[in-house]
Design a protein around this motif. Structure first.
Motif, PDB file in Angstrom:
ATOM      1  N   TYR A  27      38.673   4.320  35.269  1.00 49.29           N
ATOM      2  CA  TYR A  27      39.607   5.432  35.574  1.00 49.29           C
ATOM      3  C   TYR A  27      40.178   5.147  37.519  1.00 49.29           C
ATOM      4  N   ASP A  29      42.395   5.891  40.098  1.00 44.10           N
ATOM      5  CA  ASP A  29      42.865   7.025  41.017  1.00 44.10           C
ATOM      6  C   ASP A  29      43.813   6.686  41.748  1.00 44.10           C
ATOM      7  N   TRP A  39      44.705   4.364  33.738  1.00 46.29           N
ATOM      8  CA  TRP A  39      43.058   4.129  32.586  1.00 46.29           C
ATOM      9  C   TRP A  39      43.513   1.876  32.280  1.00 46.29           C
ATOM     10  N   LYS A  58      44.730   9.713  26.307  1.00 41.89           N
ATOM     11  CA  LYS A  58      43.823   9.578  27.184  1.00 41.89           C
ATOM     12  C   LYS A  58      42.486   9.569  26.872  1.00 41.89           C
ATOM     13  N   PRO A  59      41.544   7.962  27.735  1.00 33.48           N
ATOM     14  CA  PRO A  59      40.232   8.322  27.494  1.00 33.48           C
ATOM     15  C   PRO A  59      39.247   9.568  28.161  1.00 33.48           C
ATOM     16  N   GLN A  60      37.976   9.723  28.368  1.00 33.20           N
ATOM     17  CA  GLN A  60      37.294   9.939  28.588  1.00 33.20           C
ATOM     18  C   GLN A  60      36.244   9.369  29.247  1.00 33.20           C
ATOM     19  N   ARG A  61      36.183   9.828  30.668  1.00 37.33           N
ATOM     20  CA  ARG A  61      35.118   9.005  31.556  1.00 37.33           C
ATOM     21  C   ARG A  61      34.384   8.832  31.425  1.00 37.33           C
ATOM     22  N   ASP A 101      32.178   8.138  20.006  1.00 34.51           N
ATOM     23  CA  ASP A 101      31.159   9.260  20.283  1.00 34.51           C
ATOM     24  C   ASP A 101      30.034   8.900  21.901  1.00 34.51           C
TER      25      ASP A 101
ATOM     26  N   ASN B 373      44.223  15.675  25.039  1.00 29.80           N
ATOM     27  CA  ASN B 373      44.531  14.543  25.413  1.00 29.80           C
ATOM     28  C   ASN B 373      44.968  13.824  26.272  1.00 29.80           C
ATOM     29  N   PHE B 374      44.494  14.809  27.339  1.00 29.75           N
ATOM     30  CA  PHE B 374      45.081  14.479  28.675  1.00 29.75           C
ATOM     31  C   PHE B 374      43.865  13.622  29.299  1.00 29.75           C
ATOM     32  N   GLY B 375      43.132  13.703  28.695  1.00 27.46           N
ATOM     33  CA  GLY B 375      42.039  12.389  29.786  1.00 27.46           C
ATOM     34  C   GLY B 375      40.877  13.668  31.036  1.00 27.46           C
ATOM     35  N   ASN B 376      39.851  12.625  31.021  1.00 25.69           N
ATOM     36  CA  ASN B 376      38.655  12.790  32.151  1.00 25.69           C
ATOM     37  C   ASN B 376      38.307  12.117  32.685  1.00 25.69           C
TER      38      ASN B 376
END
Lengths: 258, 510
Positions: A27, A29, A39, A58-61, A101, B373-376
């Motif tokens: 990510y 910023d 991203w 969007k991804p998940q960090r 996952d 789906n906004f992301g983290n």
């Protein structure tokens, strides 16, 4: 099993060049207003950093991502656009991101002079408010089919995408009173190897996706009695212009007949 | 009329008393200290009292005046289901939804009632006004969560059940790590009793502005992509914005839930009684109407107070065209006030609004937000979630995990039960907390049984806050300032002292 790593010409489905890889997202910023963050995803097989911010998911960090995208036409154009990128990576569009996952380190970069992108919502993805009288589509009403795509290993109806399609189907159902609504869910259980990961969806996901769409349609006015739900594996991809082929196999088809 | 006159006199007396302490107030930064509402308020509403619920009434609270508006006019309370003790424990709805407390009940009022009645008020009924019904009820320690944090015991069935009563197969198991109340391990009331229950402890939500809580702006629920479910009785969709855990989806369901749990009634309400009750509740609007420093909240072009709520459009999404808290936009250029303290306060509120709308920060690891789906992380402002115009609720059903009840973000609360929830391997883990989660309150997951919903609490109405401290569902924020401090810490916003004061002042005038 398919072996996929880096760039491939998806000859099985046509001549389109698609990129697929698994990586740990980063990510950036950029602090350019709401939802402005970037991203980035590096394809470690070729050492190129891509900007995957234009994916609707969007991804998940801290979670690996599966990236499926269409590559820009030439490598020289790629280098140029990377330098001019608002995020600091070669922009992929269209691009589909699926959050996996599997865990990975959680990375975040500062803006480093990259401006990021100011958030702009496509007005076509905004539904009207509930208090606005609805407009039903005029007839005639020939049989018609819609498709809703899903992220890898997911039955989640993605915001600012799925509801627009579902809303349209709902209005079509209420206007045309179909004899039958066939909801067919698909999962891609055929294994493929991407960046050292063996990817194959569970067969049960086809039913879960179909059930989710059927529930949505019933809440939009389709009688349970006319909704027929079925599940299948490994469909052909869709071939609409601009669509990525492989992600289109993870879908639900909704067919209205009279 | 007599009641209205008395209320006005009481308000005048309160104003006179405030003038006496005026020099003590810190207005140097456009703010002032919050302080407890006056103790032993003369405004307590007993059940079964023969009074008139005025069409509009004003009450002094911690920062000024809260006003309660009933758009249906004056209401005679004799025999009215909201004001009548409908069960054997002597409670009525009004017991825990006091007008002077913005139609909730503040911890200062609770303490006063304990002192005045030596704990005999039905407010302290053993069933949920104590830490556990099995405790000695005459001891204050047995009511510590109510007396110290304003929390009532909410006993949820385990395994969970749908609002229709159908069994839900939970995706997680639950263990009691520790429970100072004793209730979750109690042989009669606990998790392993004949009728297993999970006891969690929560603040009562205000009975006001419910048009905003029960309407919906959009028919889709972005957090799961599905259209909102439809109430078969009315054909309308459930808003999803009632109660912390959405265990009741309509005011009728809430009334029935409260009747059998909080009031311990055996019989239900007749259809006309239910209609009267829900009709009354739906016509109440609550908001601050005056501030000790800022003056009238409808002065100098502002539109504070409950009237603007009553005439406003419920479930309207804020956005670039109509941003949050336009009610106070006129105060950005307030030239009307000649009082420097008042002008400074109004300027502070205006700055608070600008921060609320525009100050972005990284929202992280918050299920219900980042799990979409906004992301983290995702960068956004307070108005991202508090997006309903005029109330700050969530136009989409607002089940979100801010971390107020889940480890590791929850404030230390050794006085609350702590549960260990383990998500089964056959289901997806919680997106940010993994498979083993420690929580003081599983929240929405006690309704759905899903791992992803653990610790999600429905975003609530932000109006009339100054009358009903403490805040958050578990009372962890004792003051308005504590709310700001929590968010600043939770999301590393980096607010300055002035910014914290500006946001606190904004909360105080809502």
């Amino acid at each position: 099993m398919w072996i996929l790593a880096g760039t491939f010409a998806s000859s099985a489905w046509g001549a389109t060049t698609e990129k697929v890889f698994v990586t740990c997202p980063v990510y950036r910023d950029t602090n350019a207003g709401r939802k402005s963050g970037c991203w980035l995803a590096t394809d470690e097989a070729v050492g190129i950093r891509y900007d995957i911010s234009l994916s609707r998911t969007k991804p998940q960090r801290g979670h690996e991502v599966l990236v499926e995208a269409r590559l820009p036409s030439t490598s020289s154009a790629s280098a140029a656009s990377s330098a001019q990128s608002p995020c600091g990576g070669l922009t992929l569009e269209p691009v589909v991101v699926s959050v996996l996952d599997s865990l990975c380190p959680s990375f975040m970069l500062p803006a480093e002079s990259y401006p990021g992108r100011r958030f702009r919502l496509d007005p076509r993805l905004v539904l009207g408010t509930a208090d606005v009288p609805e407009t039903l589509p005029p007839g005639p009403y020939p049989p018609r089919t819609w498709h809703i795509e899903f992220a890898y290993q997911s039955d989640f109806l993605q915001y600012q995408y799925s509801e627009v399609i579902l809303d349209e189907i709902g209005r079509y159902v209420r206007a045309s009173h179909p004899r039958r609504v066939e909801v067919t869910g698909y999962a891609v259980t055929q294994a493929r190897e991407v960046s050292g990961h063996r990817l194959a969806e569970q067969a049960s996901l086809a039913q879960a996706r179909a059930d989710m769409v059927a529930l949505a349609l019933e809440r939009l006015g389709a009688s349970e009695a006319i909704v027929k739900v079925s599940a299948r594996e490994n469909p052909e991809p869709l071939s609409a212009d601009g669509e990525l082929l492989e992600p289109s196999r993870r879908r639900v088809d909704i067919h209205l007949s009279y | 009329m007599q009641v209205t006159l008395l209320l006005r006199l009481a308000l005048f007396s309160g104003a006179a008393a405030l003038l006496a302490v005026w020099p003590l107030l810190d207005v140097s930064a456009g703010g002032r200290a919050e302080r407890p509402a006056p103790e032993a308020p003369p405004t307590w509403w007993q059940p079964d009292s023969n009074r008139v619920f005025a069409a509009r009434a004003d009450y002094t609270d911690s920062t000024g005046t809260v006003s309660v508006l009933h758009v249906g006019g004056d209401v005679q309370t004799r025999g009215h289901p909201f004001f009548s003790a409908l069960g054997p424990n002597g409670r009525a709805c009004v017991t825990c939804h006091q007008p002077a407390d913005g139609m909730s009940v503040s911890v200062s009022t609770i303490k006063s009632r304990w002192r005045e009645t030596r704990g005999s008020d039905p407010l302290f009924a053993a069933i949920d006004g104590s830490n556990c019904p099995s405790l000695p009820q005459e001891q204050a320690a047995s009511h510590s969560l109510l007396l110290d944090r304003g929390l009532f015991r909410i006993a949820r069935p385990w395994p969970p059940r749908t609002p229709e009563g159908a069994a839900v197969t939970p995706q997680f198991s639950i263990e009691v790590v520790h429970d100072p109340t004793g209730c979750n391990l109690d042989p009669r009331w606990g998790l392993h009793s004949a009728h297993p229950r999970v006891s969690v402890f929560r603040r009562p939500r205000p009975v006001g502005n419910l048009e905003y809580a029960t309407r919906y702006g959009y028919i889709f629920e972005p957090k799961n992509g599905l259209p909102l479910p439809i109430d078969p009785r009315t054909g309308l969709r459930y808003s999803g914005n009632l109660l912390a855990d959405q265990r009741a989806r309509t005011l009728e369901e809430q009334a029935l839930d409260a009747l059998t749990s909080h009031l311990q009634a055996q019989a239900s309400l007749s259809a006309p009684e239910m209609q009267k009750l829900v009709g009354f509740e739906s016509q109440i609007y609550v908001a601050q109407s005056a501030d000790r420093v800022g003056g009238s909240l409808s002065a100098a072009g502002a539109q504070g107070g409950p009237e603007a709520l009553a005439s406003g459009k419920p479930a309207e999404l804020q956005g670039p065209g109509h941003p949050s808290w336009t009610e106070f936009d006129a105060w950005q250029h307030d030239a009307a006030s000649t009082d420097p303290g008042q002008r400074a306060f109004r300027a502070s509120v205006s700055r608070g609004i600008a921060l609320f709308r525009n100050r972005t920060f990284l929202i992280t690891d918050s299920a219900g937000l980042n799990s979409m789906n906004f992301g983290n992380p995702t960068r956004d402002s307070c108005a991202f979630c508090h997006n309903m115009a005029r109330t700050g609720m969530d136009v989409a059903p607002g089940q979100v995990d801010l971390g107020t009840t889940n480890e590791p973000y929850a404030d230390p609360a050794p006085e609350l039960p702590l549960f260990k929830l383990t998500c089964a391997s056959s289901y997806p883990p919680h997106p940010f907390l993994g498979r083993v989660i420690y929580t003081h309150d599983p929240g929405f997951a006690l309704t759905t049984g899903r791992c992803v919903d653990i610790g999600k609490i429905t975003i609530q109405d932000m109006r009339g806050l100054a009358a009903r401290a403490p805040y958050f569902s578990n009372g962890s924020a004792r003051t308005l300032r504590d709310i700001i401090e929590y968010y600043d810490r939770r999301y590393s916003i980096g607010l300055t002292e002035q910014e914290k004061q500006d946001l606190t002042n904004l909360l105080s005038v809502l």
